[in-house]
Design a protein around this motif. Structure first.
Motif, mmCIF file in Angstrom:
data_model
loop_
_atom_site.group_PDB
_atom_site.id
_atom_site.type_symbol
_atom_site.label_atom_id
_atom_site.label_comp_id
_atom_site.label_asym_id
_atom_site.label_seq_id
_atom_site.Cartn_x
_atom_site.Cartn_y
_atom_site.Cartn_z
ATOM 1 N N THR A 122 0.850 -1.179 0.000
ATOM 2 C CA THR A 122 0.000 0.000 0.000
ATOM 3 C C THR A 122 0.890 1.235 0.000
ATOM 4 O OG1 THR A 122 -1.682 -1.181 1.251
ATOM 5 C CG2 THR A 122 -1.836 1.225 1.247
ATOM 6 N N PRO A 123 0.633 2.198 -0.923
ATOM 7 C CA PRO A 123 1.476 3.399 -0.961
ATOM 8 C C PRO A 123 1.554 4.087 0.394
ATOM 9 C CG PRO A 123 -0.026 3.361 -2.828
ATOM 10 C CD PRO A 123 -0.428 2.227 -1.911
ATOM 11 N N GLY A 124 2.787 4.477 0.776
ATOM 12 C CA GLY A 124 2.990 5.192 2.028
ATOM 13 C C GLY A 124 3.194 4.284 3.226
ATOM 14 N N VAL A 125 2.995 2.965 3.039
ATOM 15 C CA VAL A 125 3.150 2.031 4.140
ATOM 16 C C VAL A 125 4.278 1.068 3.788
ATOM 17 C CG1 VAL A 125 2.032 0.247 5.521
ATOM 18 C CG2 VAL A 125 0.707 2.194 4.687
ATOM 19 N N PRO A 126 5.360 1.079 4.573
ATOM 20 C CA PRO A 126 6.468 0.178 4.265
ATOM 21 C C PRO A 126 6.097 -1.270 4.539
ATOM 22 C CG PRO A 126 6.899 1.352 6.305
ATOM 23 C CD PRO A 126 5.630 1.907 5.735
ATOM 24 N N GLY A 127 6.570 -2.149 3.685
ATOM 25 C CA GLY A 127 6.362 -3.573 3.884
ATOM 26 C C GLY A 127 7.493 -4.132 4.726
ATOM 27 N N PRO A 128 7.519 -5.432 4.889
ATOM 28 C CA PRO A 128 8.590 -6.048 5.683
ATOM 29 C C PRO A 128 9.961 -5.745 5.054
ATOM 30 C CG PRO A 128 6.882 -7.651 5.098
ATOM 31 C CD PRO A 128 6.577 -6.397 4.374
ATOM 32 N N ARG A 167 11.304 -2.922 4.475
ATOM 33 C CA ARG A 167 11.346 -1.672 3.709
ATOM 34 C C ARG A 167 11.293 -0.488 4.659
ATOM 35 N NH1 ARG A 167 7.412 -1.546 -1.157
ATOM 36 N NH2 ARG A 167 8.906 0.019 -1.766
ATOM 37 N N VAL A 168 11.932 0.586 4.254
ATOM 38 C CA VAL A 168 11.982 1.796 5.067
ATOM 39 C C VAL A 168 11.070 2.836 4.431
ATOM 40 C CG1 VAL A 168 13.499 3.616 5.935
ATOM 41 C CG2 VAL A 168 14.352 1.282 5.732
ATOM 42 N N ALA A 169 10.318 3.569 5.244
ATOM 43 C CA ALA A 169 9.420 4.611 4.735
ATOM 44 C C ALA A 169 10.227 5.668 3.988
ATOM 45 C CB ALA A 169 8.655 5.250 5.891
ATOM 46 N N ALA A 170 9.633 6.253 2.965
ATOM 47 C CA ALA A 170 10.319 7.220 2.101
ATOM 48 C C ALA A 170 10.948 8.370 2.879
ATOM 49 C CB ALA A 170 9.343 7.768 1.055
ATOM 50 N N GLY A 171 10.291 8.879 3.869
ATOM 51 C CA GLY A 171 10.810 9.998 4.651
ATOM 52 C C GLY A 171 11.999 9.637 5.527
ATOM 53 N N ASP A 172 12.230 8.346 5.737
ATOM 54 C CA ASP A 172 13.316 7.895 6.603
ATOM 55 C C ASP A 172 14.532 7.373 5.840
ATOM 56 O OD1 ASP A 172 11.742 8.478 8.799
ATOM 57 O OD2 ASP A 172 10.880 6.447 8.877
ATOM 58 N N ARG A 173 14.508 7.434 4.514
ATOM 59 C CA ARG A 173 15.573 6.827 3.714
ATOM 60 C C ARG A 173 16.834 7.665 3.617
ATOM 61 N NH1 ARG A 173 11.784 5.272 -1.154
ATOM 62 N NH2 ARG A 173 10.471 3.849 -0.005
ATOM 63 N N GLY A 174 16.757 8.968 3.788
ATOM 64 C CA GLY A 174 17.946 9.809 3.661
ATOM 65 C C GLY A 174 17.920 10.597 2.365
ATOM 66 N N ALA A 175 19.088 11.066 1.958
ATOM 67 C CA ALA A 175 19.166 11.912 0.774
ATOM 68 C C ALA A 175 20.420 11.572 -0.025
ATOM 69 C CB ALA A 175 19.206 13.385 1.181
#
Length: 129
Positions: free
Chosen positions: A11-17, A19-27
């Motif tokens: 589901t978009p916006g919800v990390p799966g097993p 997986r890291v949420a988009a906002g927590d991945r870094g730059a």
């Protein structure tokens, strides 16, 4: 579909097993020296060739977020339309930095360090005195 802890995986916006949420991945950060190499190479491409006895273009860059300010030092052949040659270098640098590094380039300062006249004695050229 629900959005939250009970939402199905994928589901978009919800990390799966695992997986890291988009906002927590870094730059992704591109170093200034990398952008400087891109800019110097782009300047060389725009000039087609380095004047005989001249130096390859050098670039200095200041990066702030997704914006790069560039300073190019180069040698040109003389006689030539210096303004036209510098405009071609600016266009190429802006285009290549944008396409390869994803950065806007609002400013490209060009310093023409040396003008190189044609060498005397080359075939097809006359010696001017």
């Amino acid at each position: 579909m629900t959005d939250g802890p009970g939402a199905p995986p994928g589901t978009p916006g919800v990390p799966g097993p695992g997986r890291v949420a988009a906002g927590d991945r870094g730059a992704t950060v591109i170093a200034e020296r990398v952008v400087a190499k891109i800019a110097a190479r782009a300047a060389r491409e725009a000039l087609d060739r380095i004047p005989e006895g001249g130096s390859a273009p050098h670039a200095g860059v200041v990066v702030h977020r997704d914006t790069a300010r560039v300073r190019i030092s180069l040698d040109l052949e003389y006689p030539a339309d210096i303004g036209q040659r510098c405009a071609a270098v600016r266009r190429r640098v802006v285009e290549r930095v944008k396409s390869l590094a994803g950065m806007d380039v609002p400013e490209v300062d060009i310093a023409v360090e040396h003008l190189h006249p044609p060498r005397a004695g080359r075939a097809g050229e006359r010696d001017i005195r």
